[in-house]
Design a protein around this motif. Structure first.
Motif, PDB file in Angstrom:
ATOM      1  N   GLN A  62      10.055   0.524   6.919  1.00  0.00           N
ATOM      2  CA  GLN A  62       8.985  -0.388   6.807  1.00  0.00           C
ATOM      3  C   GLN A  62       8.076   0.030   8.159  1.00  0.00           C
ATOM      4  OE1 GLN A  62      10.324  -4.214   6.043  1.00  0.00           O
ATOM      5  NE2 GLN A  62      10.267  -4.011   3.934  1.00  0.00           N
ATOM      6  N   ILE A 122       6.066   3.042   7.804  1.00  0.00           N
ATOM      7  CA  ILE A 122       5.138   2.859   6.976  1.00  0.00           C
ATOM      8  C   ILE A 122       4.029   2.238   7.735  1.00  0.00           C
ATOM      9  CG2 ILE A 122       4.239   1.532   4.927  1.00  0.00           C
ATOM     10  CD1 ILE A 122       7.114   2.053   3.845  1.00  0.00           C
ATOM     11  N   ARG A 123       4.399   1.128   8.482  1.00  0.00           N
ATOM     12  CA  ARG A 123       3.451   0.413   9.111  1.00  0.00           C
ATOM     13  C   ARG A 123       2.765   1.034  10.144  1.00  0.00           C
ATOM     14  NH1 ARG A 123       5.957  -4.372  10.568  1.00  0.00           N
ATOM     15  NH2 ARG A 123       5.427  -5.349   8.535  1.00  0.00           N
ATOM     16  N   ALA A 130       2.586   2.303   0.775  1.00  0.00           N
ATOM     17  CA  ALA A 130       3.306   1.086   1.434  1.00  0.00           C
ATOM     18  C   ALA A 130       3.570   0.016   0.341  1.00  0.00           C
ATOM     19  CB  ALA A 130       2.558   0.586   2.560  1.00  0.00           C
ATOM     20  N   SER A 185       7.361  -1.239  -0.509  1.00  0.00           N
ATOM     21  CA  SER A 185       7.743  -2.521  -0.135  1.00  0.00           C
ATOM     22  C   SER A 185       8.141  -3.421  -1.419  1.00  0.00           C
ATOM     23  CB  SER A 185       6.711  -3.495   0.412  1.00  0.00           C
ATOM     24  OG  SER A 185       5.625  -3.587  -0.663  1.00  0.00           O
TER      25      SER A 185
END
Length: 184
Positions: free
Chosen positions: A76, A79-80, A62, A66
């Motif tokens: 994103q 990924i979170r 991540a 990022s």
């Protein structure tokens, strides 16, 4: 109850315990069932280690992603979500591990209550030693500050012993001083 101990002491991998009936707020997904234990060749320790490594890897990934400027919002979010899933899996396995050790502690307290009492006594002795050391530390500080206060008090008394000159006396003395003479 001898089966979990046999796994722990006979060289077999320890099995995570089953959830006790009636634990409020605990879902069945947190606890292993006998079927999943038999089909899973890994131990609870291996699962905990691999889930920790997965969490760490997902966090590193991540961080790497990022840094890229071209990552859009949906990536994103994915990924979170992946990071959250890894962390949740790690926490679930950690709960299973904690439950396993709590169950072993309960078994020990039932089978050898004198051992638990000896451990409690040892912990209490250690805590008393720690508290005694803390009390000594505070007493040392109190003695230091008591000495500082005594020194300040002595200095204050010395200043009080010096006669104080009133402002009226200074005004009168200033009036009695002759004015300087002008030179021509």
């Amino acid at each position: 109850m001898a089966a979990p101990l046999a796994g722990m002491f006979s060289g077999q991998p320890p099995r995570p315990p089953l959830a006790p009936p009636g634990l409020p707020g605990q879902g069945s997904l947190l606890w292993a069932t006998p079927d999943t234990l038999r089909s899973s060749p890994s131990t609870l320790e291996d699962e905990l280690e691999s889930s920790f490594e997965a969490c760490f890897a997902s966090l590193v990934e991540a961080k790497q992603v990022s840094k890229d400027d071209y990552v859009n919002g949906t990536d994103q979010e994915e990924i979170r979500t992946d990071v959250d899933k890894c962390i949740q899996k790690f926490l679930d396995i950690a709960r299973k591990t904690e439950y396993f050790f709590l169950q072993k502690r309960l078994q020990l307290s039932i089978q050898k209550p004198e051992q638990v009492i000896k451990e409690d006594i040892s912990e209490l002795r250690n805590e008393l030693q720690w508290k005694d050391a803390l009390v000594q530390k505070h007493l040392t500080k109190l003695q230091h500050w008591h000495q500082v206060l005594e020194d300040v008090s002595v200095q204050h008394k010395k200043l009080a012993d010096i006669p104080q000159v009133s402002s009226a006396y200074l005004s009168q003395a200033a009036a009695n001083v002759p004015a300087p003479m002008k030179q021509t």
